[in-house]
Scaffold this motif. Sequence first.
Motif, PDB file in Angstrom:
ATOM      1  N   GLU A  21       0.841  -1.211   0.000  1.00  0.00           N
ATOM      2  CA  GLU A  21       0.000   0.000   0.000  1.00  0.00           C
ATOM      3  C   GLU A  21       0.871   1.254   0.000  1.00  0.00           C
ATOM      4  OE1 GLU A  21      -3.648  -2.140   2.513  1.00  0.00           O
ATOM      5  OE2 GLU A  21      -2.326  -0.723   3.514  1.00  0.00           O
ATOM      6  N   HIS A  22       1.943   1.229   0.777  1.00  0.00           N
ATOM      7  CA  HIS A  22       2.845   2.393   0.807  1.00  0.00           C
ATOM      8  C   HIS A  22       3.472   2.626  -0.571  1.00  0.00           C
ATOM      9  CE1 HIS A  22       3.348   1.941   5.441  1.00  0.00           C
ATOM     10  NE2 HIS A  22       2.415   2.821   5.148  1.00  0.00           N
ATOM     11  N   GLN A  23       3.827   1.547  -1.266  1.00  0.00           N
ATOM     12  CA  GLN A  23       4.425   1.702  -2.597  1.00  0.00           C
ATOM     13  C   GLN A  23       3.416   2.310  -3.572  1.00  0.00           C
ATOM     14  OE1 GLN A  23       6.881  -1.863  -3.781  1.00  0.00           O
ATOM     15  NE2 GLN A  23       6.514  -2.397  -1.659  1.00  0.00           N
ATOM     16  N   ASN A  57      -8.054   4.776   2.014  1.00  0.00           N
ATOM     17  CA  ASN A  57      -8.154   3.307   2.028  1.00  0.00           C
ATOM     18  C   ASN A  57      -6.992   2.671   2.791  1.00  0.00           C
ATOM     19  OD1 ASN A  57     -10.490   3.354   0.531  1.00  0.00           O
ATOM     20  ND2 ASN A  57      -9.474   3.067  -1.422  1.00  0.00           N
ATOM     21  N   HIS A  58      -5.809   3.233   2.618  1.00  0.00           N
ATOM     22  CA  HIS A  58      -4.644   2.693   3.323  1.00  0.00           C
ATOM     23  C   HIS A  58      -4.782   2.872   4.836  1.00  0.00           C
ATOM     24  CE1 HIS A  58      -0.725   1.870   4.829  1.00  0.00           C
ATOM     25  NE2 HIS A  58      -0.526   3.128   5.158  1.00  0.00           N
ATOM     26  N   PHE A  59      -5.210   4.044   5.261  1.00  0.00           N
ATOM     27  CA  PHE A  59      -5.372   4.273   6.694  1.00  0.00           C
ATOM     28  C   PHE A  59      -6.419   3.313   7.270  1.00  0.00           C
ATOM     29  CE2 PHE A  59      -3.927   9.033   6.648  1.00  0.00           C
ATOM     30  CZ  PHE A  59      -2.630   8.629   6.416  1.00  0.00           C
ATOM     31  N   ALA A  60      -7.504   3.102   6.535  1.00  0.00           N
ATOM     32  CA  ALA A  60      -8.546   2.179   6.995  1.00  0.00           C
ATOM     33  C   ALA A  60      -7.982   0.760   7.100  1.00  0.00           C
ATOM     34  CB  ALA A  60      -9.731   2.214   6.034  1.00  0.00           C
ATOM     35  N   SER A  61      -7.121   0.397   6.170  1.00  0.00           N
ATOM     36  CA  SER A  61      -6.514  -0.935   6.173  1.00  0.00           C
ATOM     37  C   SER A  61      -5.625  -1.122   7.406  1.00  0.00           C
ATOM     38  CB  SER A  61      -5.701  -1.092   4.876  1.00  0.00           C
ATOM     39  OG  SER A  61      -4.912  -2.243   4.908  1.00  0.00           O
ATOM     40  N   GLU A  62      -4.765  -0.146   7.665  1.00  0.00           N
ATOM     41  CA  GLU A  62      -3.911  -0.242   8.861  1.00  0.00           C
ATOM     42  C   GLU A  62      -4.755  -0.255  10.142  1.00  0.00           C
ATOM     43  OE1 GLU A  62       0.340   1.893   7.679  1.00  0.00           O
ATOM     44  OE2 GLU A  62      -1.079   3.001   8.900  1.00  0.00           O
ATOM     45  N   GLU A  63      -5.756   0.616  10.185  1.00  0.00           N
ATOM     46  CA  GLU A  63      -6.577   0.698  11.399  1.00  0.00           C
ATOM     47  C   GLU A  63      -7.332  -0.603  11.643  1.00  0.00           C
ATOM     48  OE1 GLU A  63      -8.783   4.351  10.752  1.00  0.00           O
ATOM     49  OE2 GLU A  63      -6.899   5.480  10.629  1.00  0.00           O
ATOM     50  N   ALA A  76      -3.551   6.814  19.220  1.00  0.00           N
ATOM     51  CA  ALA A  76      -2.610   7.858  18.797  1.00  0.00           C
ATOM     52  C   ALA A  76      -2.334   7.753  17.300  1.00  0.00           C
ATOM     53  CB  ALA A  76      -1.309   7.731  19.586  1.00  0.00           C
ATOM     54  N   HIS A  77      -2.241   6.519  16.811  1.00  0.00           N
ATOM     55  CA  HIS A  77      -1.970   6.312  15.384  1.00  0.00           C
ATOM     56  C   HIS A  77      -3.152   6.813  14.549  1.00  0.00           C
ATOM     57  CE1 HIS A  77       0.350   3.536  12.424  1.00  0.00           C
ATOM     58  NE2 HIS A  77      -0.298   4.460  11.763  1.00  0.00           N
ATOM     59  N   LYS A  78      -4.348   6.472  14.982  1.00  0.00           N
ATOM     60  CA  LYS A  78      -5.546   6.904  14.246  1.00  0.00           C
ATOM     61  C   LYS A  78      -5.672   8.426  14.263  1.00  0.00           C
ATOM     62  CE  LYS A  78     -10.467   6.017  13.578  1.00  0.00           C
ATOM     63  NZ  LYS A  78     -10.678   7.337  13.014  1.00  0.00           N
ATOM     64  N   ALA A  80      -3.283  10.588  14.269  1.00  0.00           N
ATOM     65  CA  ALA A  80      -2.352  11.122  13.258  1.00  0.00           C
ATOM     66  C   ALA A  80      -2.949  10.971  11.861  1.00  0.00           C
ATOM     67  CB  ALA A  80      -1.008  10.395  13.350  1.00  0.00           C
ATOM     68  N   HIS A  81      -3.562   9.814  11.598  1.00  0.00           N
ATOM     69  CA  HIS A  81      -4.224   9.600  10.304  1.00  0.00           C
ATOM     70  C   HIS A  81      -5.346  10.618  10.089  1.00  0.00           C
ATOM     71  CE1 HIS A  81      -3.147   4.994   9.983  1.00  0.00           C
ATOM     72  NE2 HIS A  81      -2.103   5.773   9.767  1.00  0.00           N
ATOM     73  N   ASP A  82      -6.197  10.762  11.086  1.00  0.00           N
ATOM     74  CA  ASP A  82      -7.370  11.633  10.957  1.00  0.00           C
ATOM     75  C   ASP A  82      -6.956  13.071  10.664  1.00  0.00           C
ATOM     76  OD1 ASP A  82      -8.981   9.460  11.406  1.00  0.00           O
ATOM     77  OD2 ASP A  82      -9.520  10.011  13.461  1.00  0.00           O
ATOM     78  N   GLY A 116       8.060  11.131   7.860  1.00  0.00           N
ATOM     79  CA  GLY A 116       8.033  11.250   9.309  1.00  0.00           C
ATOM     80  C   GLY A 116       7.190  10.160   9.964  1.00  0.00           C
ATOM     81  N   HIS A 117       6.146   9.734   9.265  1.00  0.00           N
ATOM     82  CA  HIS A 117       5.166   8.814   9.848  1.00  0.00           C
ATOM     83  C   HIS A 117       5.557   7.338   9.712  1.00  0.00           C
ATOM     84  CE1 HIS A 117       1.037   7.576  11.021  1.00  0.00           C
ATOM     85  NE2 HIS A 117       1.117   6.683  10.058  1.00  0.00           N
ATOM     86  N   ILE A 118       5.930   6.926   8.517  1.00  0.00           N
ATOM     87  CA  ILE A 118       6.147   5.488   8.287  1.00  0.00           C
ATOM     88  C   ILE A 118       7.271   4.920   9.174  1.00  0.00           C
ATOM     89  CG2 ILE A 118       6.736   3.690   6.585  1.00  0.00           C
ATOM     90  CD1 ILE A 118       5.322   5.456   4.453  1.00  0.00           C
ATOM     91  N   PRO A 119       8.467   5.521   9.166  1.00  0.00           N
ATOM     92  CA  PRO A 119       9.557   4.910   9.946  1.00  0.00           C
ATOM     93  C   PRO A 119       9.427   5.061  11.469  1.00  0.00           C
ATOM     94  CG  PRO A 119      10.407   6.329   8.182  1.00  0.00           C
ATOM     95  CD  PRO A 119       8.964   6.635   8.347  1.00  0.00           C
ATOM     96  N   VAL A 121       6.066   5.834  13.249  1.00  0.00           N
ATOM     97  CA  VAL A 121       4.753   5.419  13.761  1.00  0.00           C
ATOM     98  C   VAL A 121       4.342   4.054  13.183  1.00  0.00           C
ATOM     99  CG1 VAL A 121       2.317   6.055  13.997  1.00  0.00           C
ATOM    100  CG2 VAL A 121       4.091   7.833  14.077  1.00  0.00           C
ATOM    101  N   ASP A 122       4.380   3.921  11.856  1.00  0.00           N
ATOM    102  CA  ASP A 122       3.987   2.638  11.238  1.00  0.00           C
ATOM    103  C   ASP A 122       4.909   1.485  11.670  1.00  0.00           C
ATOM    104  OD1 ASP A 122       1.914   3.885   9.930  1.00  0.00           O
ATOM    105  OD2 ASP A 122       2.795   3.773   7.933  1.00  0.00           O
ATOM    106  N   PHE A 123       6.197   1.777  11.766  1.00  0.00           N
ATOM    107  CA  PHE A 123       7.141   0.696  12.109  1.00  0.00           C
ATOM    108  C   PHE A 123       6.782  -0.007  13.419  1.00  0.00           C
ATOM    109  CE2 PHE A 123      11.406   1.312   9.671  1.00  0.00           C
ATOM    110  CZ  PHE A 123      10.718   1.349   8.471  1.00  0.00           C
ATOM    111  N   LEU A 124       6.123   0.719  14.317  1.00  0.00           N
ATOM    112  CA  LEU A 124       5.815   0.153  15.645  1.00  0.00           C
ATOM    113  C   LEU A 124       4.824  -1.003  15.571  1.00  0.00           C
ATOM    114  CD1 LEU A 124       5.544   3.452  17.736  1.00  0.00           C
ATOM    115  CD2 LEU A 124       7.505   1.909  17.563  1.00  0.00           C
ATOM    116  N   TYR A 125       3.967  -1.028  14.539  1.00  0.00           N
ATOM    117  CA  TYR A 125       2.991  -2.129  14.475  1.00  0.00           C
ATOM    118  C   TYR A 125       3.593  -3.386  13.845  1.00  0.00           C
ATOM    119  CZ  TYR A 125       1.804  -0.508   9.638  1.00  0.00           C
ATOM    120  OH  TYR A 125       1.829  -0.139   8.330  1.00  0.00           O
ATOM    121  N   GLY A 126       4.790  -3.288  13.286  1.00  0.00           N
ATOM    122  CA  GLY A 126       5.399  -4.434  12.618  1.00  0.00           C
ATOM    123  C   GLY A 126       5.526  -5.652  13.521  1.00  0.00           C
TER     124      GLY A 126
HETATM  125 FE1  FEO Z   1       0.990   3.896   6.629  1.00  0.00          FE
HETATM  126 FE2  FEO Z   1      -0.071   4.907   9.442  1.00  0.00          FE
HETATM  127  O1  FEO Z   1       0.123   5.129   7.639  1.00  0.00           O
END
Ligand code: FEO
Length: 135
Positions: A21-23, A57-63, A76-78, A80-82, A116-119, A121-126
């Motif tokens: 999705e990021h790509q 759509n990507h934010f909804a997918s992650e959420e 907190a992640h949501k 930032a998305h909102d 700023g967000h992906i590395p 905030v997103d990395f934390l859910y990995g």
């Molecule tokens: Fe990939 Fe939290 O956006």
Amino acid sequence: MSLITWTKEQFGTTVSKHDQEHQQLFDLLNNLHDAAGAGNRATTGAALDALITCVVNHFASEESNMKAIDYAGFAAHKEAHDKLVATCADLQKKFHAGQAEITTDTTQFVKDWLCGHIPTVDFLYGPPMNTHGMG
Ligand code: FEO
């Protein structure tokens, strides 16, 4: 030249669905950047709409995945998305009303947000998503 390039080293979350999705987001942002740079309002508008749809759509997918694993950082992640979606929706409305323009400053803003967000905030859910078999 592309505004932003996805590499696993810089942007890989270890969750393949979200990496894909990021790509896609990066491709659409590069399209918007090219259109804005060329100054074509019709192409820019179409590229803007495509990017914002993909972002939403990507934010909804992650959420959805964060909720599925009862992720502690969900709120907190949501938030930032909102915040980004509200900014984008406002700009989209103004652009189509002829009250704002999309420039390469706009696309740079989105790039900076993603970088700023992906590395951070997103990395934390990995790790927790991988634990739940979502890699
Ligand atoms: Fe990939 Fe939290 O956006």
